[in-house]
Design an enzyme around this catalytic site. Sequence first.
Site, PDB file in Angstrom:
ATOM      1  N   HIS A 134       0.680  -1.213  -0.340  1.00 16.63           N
ATOM      2  CA  HIS A 134       0.125   0.214  -0.579  1.00 16.63           C
ATOM      3  C   HIS A 134       0.843   1.134  -0.347  1.00 16.63           C
ATOM      4  O   HIS A 134       1.931   1.421   0.660  1.00 16.63           O
ATOM      5  CB  HIS A 134      -1.251  -0.094   1.274  1.00 16.63           C
ATOM      6  CG  HIS A 134      -2.316   0.893   1.014  1.00 16.63           C
ATOM      7  ND1 HIS A 134      -1.481   2.207   1.796  1.00 16.63           N
ATOM      8  CD2 HIS A 134      -2.731   0.644   1.244  1.00 16.63           C
ATOM      9  CE1 HIS A 134      -2.250   2.835   1.637  1.00 16.63           C
ATOM     10  NE2 HIS A 134      -4.103   1.965   1.750  1.00 16.63           N
ATOM     11  N   ASP A 211       2.810  -4.600   7.852  1.00 18.80           N
ATOM     12  CA  ASP A 211       1.520  -3.783   7.870  1.00 18.80           C
ATOM     13  C   ASP A 211       0.435  -5.000   7.975  1.00 18.80           C
ATOM     14  O   ASP A 211       0.142  -5.206   7.341  1.00 18.80           O
ATOM     15  CB  ASP A 211       1.874  -3.422   6.218  1.00 18.80           C
ATOM     16  CG  ASP A 211       0.728  -1.771   5.964  1.00 18.80           C
ATOM     17  OD1 ASP A 211      -0.658  -2.738   7.309  1.00 18.80           O
ATOM     18  OD2 ASP A 211       0.407  -1.910   4.826  1.00 18.80           O
ATOM     19  N   GLN A 214      -4.841  -5.358   6.992  1.00 21.86           N
ATOM     20  CA  GLN A 214      -6.002  -6.184   6.403  1.00 21.86           C
ATOM     21  C   GLN A 214      -5.907  -7.662   6.782  1.00 21.86           C
ATOM     22  O   GLN A 214      -6.523  -8.679   7.221  1.00 21.86           O
ATOM     23  CB  GLN A 214      -5.701  -6.429   4.665  1.00 21.86           C
ATOM     24  CG  GLN A 214      -5.855  -5.000   4.176  1.00 21.86           C
ATOM     25  CD  GLN A 214      -7.336  -4.955   4.505  1.00 21.86           C
ATOM     26  OE1 GLN A 214      -8.390  -5.216   5.068  1.00 21.86           O
ATOM     27  NE2 GLN A 214      -7.572  -3.622   3.628  1.00 21.86           N
ATOM     28  N   LYS A 237     -10.827  -0.405   9.950  1.00 19.66           N
ATOM     29  CA  LYS A 237     -10.379  -2.091   9.298  1.00 19.66           C
ATOM     30  C   LYS A 237     -11.208  -2.965  10.314  1.00 19.66           C
ATOM     31  O   LYS A 237     -11.688  -4.528   9.946  1.00 19.66           O
ATOM     32  CB  LYS A 237      -8.791  -1.607   8.913  1.00 19.66           C
ATOM     33  CG  LYS A 237      -9.247  -0.717   7.467  1.00 19.66           C
ATOM     34  CD  LYS A 237      -7.978  -1.082   6.498  1.00 19.66           C
ATOM     35  CE  LYS A 237      -7.765   0.334   6.428  1.00 19.66           C
ATOM     36  NZ  LYS A 237      -8.420   0.266   4.602  1.00 19.66           N
ATOM     37  N   CYS A 374      -4.725   2.457  -3.614  1.00 20.68           N
ATOM     38  CA  CYS A 374      -3.498   2.689  -2.858  1.00 20.68           C
ATOM     39  C   CYS A 374      -2.363   2.211  -3.732  1.00 20.68           C
ATOM     40  O   CYS A 374      -1.604   2.056  -2.365  1.00 20.68           O
ATOM     41  CB  CYS A 374      -3.860   2.744  -1.969  1.00 20.68           C
ATOM     42  SG  CYS A 374      -4.751   4.731  -1.198  1.00 20.68           S
TER      43      CYS A 374
HETATM   44  C1  LIG Z   1      -2.677  -3.056   3.261  1.00 16.69           C
HETATM   45  C2  LIG Z   1      -2.847  -1.758   4.123  1.00 16.69           C
HETATM   46  N1  LIG Z   1      -2.615  -0.767   4.774  1.00 16.69           N
HETATM   47  C3  LIG Z   1      -2.052   0.417   5.151  1.00 16.69           C
HETATM   48  C4  LIG Z   1      -3.208   0.958   4.567  1.00 16.69           C
HETATM   49  C5  LIG Z   1      -3.651   2.318   5.756  1.00 16.69           C
HETATM   50  O1  LIG Z   1      -4.284   2.171   5.822  1.00 16.69           O
HETATM   51  P1  LIG Z   1      -4.957   4.037   6.949  1.00 16.69           P
HETATM   52  O2  LIG Z   1      -5.687   4.330   6.091  1.00 16.69           O
HETATM   53  O3  LIG Z   1      -6.104   3.375   7.825  1.00 16.69           O
HETATM   54  O4  LIG Z   1      -4.270   4.504   7.243  1.00 16.69           O
HETATM   55  C6  LIG Z   1      -4.392   0.155   3.829  1.00 16.69           C
HETATM   56  C7  LIG Z   1      -5.791   0.929   4.324  1.00 16.69           C
HETATM   57  O5  LIG Z   1      -6.200   0.762   3.134  1.00 16.69           O
HETATM   58  C8  LIG Z   1      -3.938  -1.231   3.664  1.00 16.69           C
HETATM   59  O6  LIG Z   1      -5.224  -2.083   3.362  1.00 16.69           O
END
Ligand SMILES: Cc1ncc(COP(=O)(O)O)c(C=O)c1O
Length: 416
Positions: A134, A211, A214, A237, A374
């Site tokens: 991401h 990270d 998910q 999430k 993203c």
């Molecule tokens: C794998 C992953 N990492 C990071 C993020 C970023 O999360 P946030 O926008 O809640 O900070 C997301 C959000 O879509 C994500 O799916």
Amino acid sequence: MSTVLDNKPHPRPLVQAGGEPLDVLADFPAIPEGWAYLDTAATAQKPKPVIDAITRAYGETYATVHRGVYQRSADMTLAYEAARRRVATFLNAGSADEIVFVRGATEAINLVARSWGHAHLKAGDRILLSRLEHHSNIVPWQMLRDRTGVEIDVAPLTEDGRIDLDAVERMLTPAHKLVALAHVSNVLGSLLDVRRAADLAHGVGAKLLVDGCQAVPRLAVDVAALDCDFYVFSGHKLYGPTGIGCLWARPELLDAMPPWQGGGSMIDKVTFERTTYAPPPTRFEAGTPHIVGALGLHAAIDYVESIGLSAIHAHETALVRQTRDALRDLNSVTLFGPEDSAGIVSFAVEGVHPHDVGTILDEARVAIRAGHHCAQPLMEALGVPATARASFGVYNGPADVDALVKGIERVRRIFG
Ligand SMILES: Cc1ncc(COP(=O)(O)O)c(C=O)c1O
């Protein structure tokens, strides 16, 4: 009288394991009957216990934390710190002091890049990422690169869209100081073997940041067993509120990290000549925190654990299987990602832009995500500008998959 601490466990007689419907839809007031919400990977809908915890915190028990001399504030401080302990037990962290509250995964990764990265990395050091990350696990490292001269390497994916750990093994050198990888891909649903990634990173003396955005809503996460060094996730999430998330880090790493933002709460003593800082985690939480967000997150963790992450995982796995089996039978649909993807299915309909797929599905009351998610470098690797993505949560059932498949059949009819 209710206090901020009476976060009662939600009664749950209807849980079924083995991929059967979880039958919790009634807990989600924002999902009207007949609406197939398949965008949980973007953000999860909120169950009543979370909404109630937030309403109670603002409507009955609200006060600031950490500095009130009055009872209400002392109670709220206890509740806020109870939320931190709840996150610690959820991740099997060694102690609540290893949990830093942040706005979300994005902020957590920026914190690590700014604080740990600036303090410990220098020109010539290397960071290894993967092609499916991401943007929030790419851009903060590029910003660090631009300031410090560290180099970034990008691990490729396997044919079926997993991070290629054999390639990671070949790429890692003693110059690598950090490996930062997604536990579950937000586009492909592919699951990382974190334990192996940790062994590989540690084998060259690098740290592993995971990270977990998910992963936490669909898998039990045990940071001790995974042996990673940093773990980040976002509350929204995980069926909790927006604006709250967590960084977990090994205590010795947090101890050696300088503050990244200055202000109230994070200090020990301030004079105009010199300021000393509080120990972690407070050192990293400048300003008045998202108090109610932390209480909502506490309720969200109670909620998912009352269902059980293994039941959630089995349930979502069954829905992914049903979706992939049905879409595979439609000859103009391409499926991305591995067969055993966790809760997320990305696909393309030949000759139709994913945004059109999403718009037509919306007319059929099916909400999916269409776009680059993203993850533009991943789109480039897949050779597409965007994908359509269906992602599942506890409230989905086989009828939602049927609605998705019917909607895609309609897309194909409309586009001939
Ligand atoms: C794998 C992953 N990492 C990071 C993020 C970023 O999360 P946030 O926008 O809640 O900070 C997301 C959000 O879509 C994500 O799916």
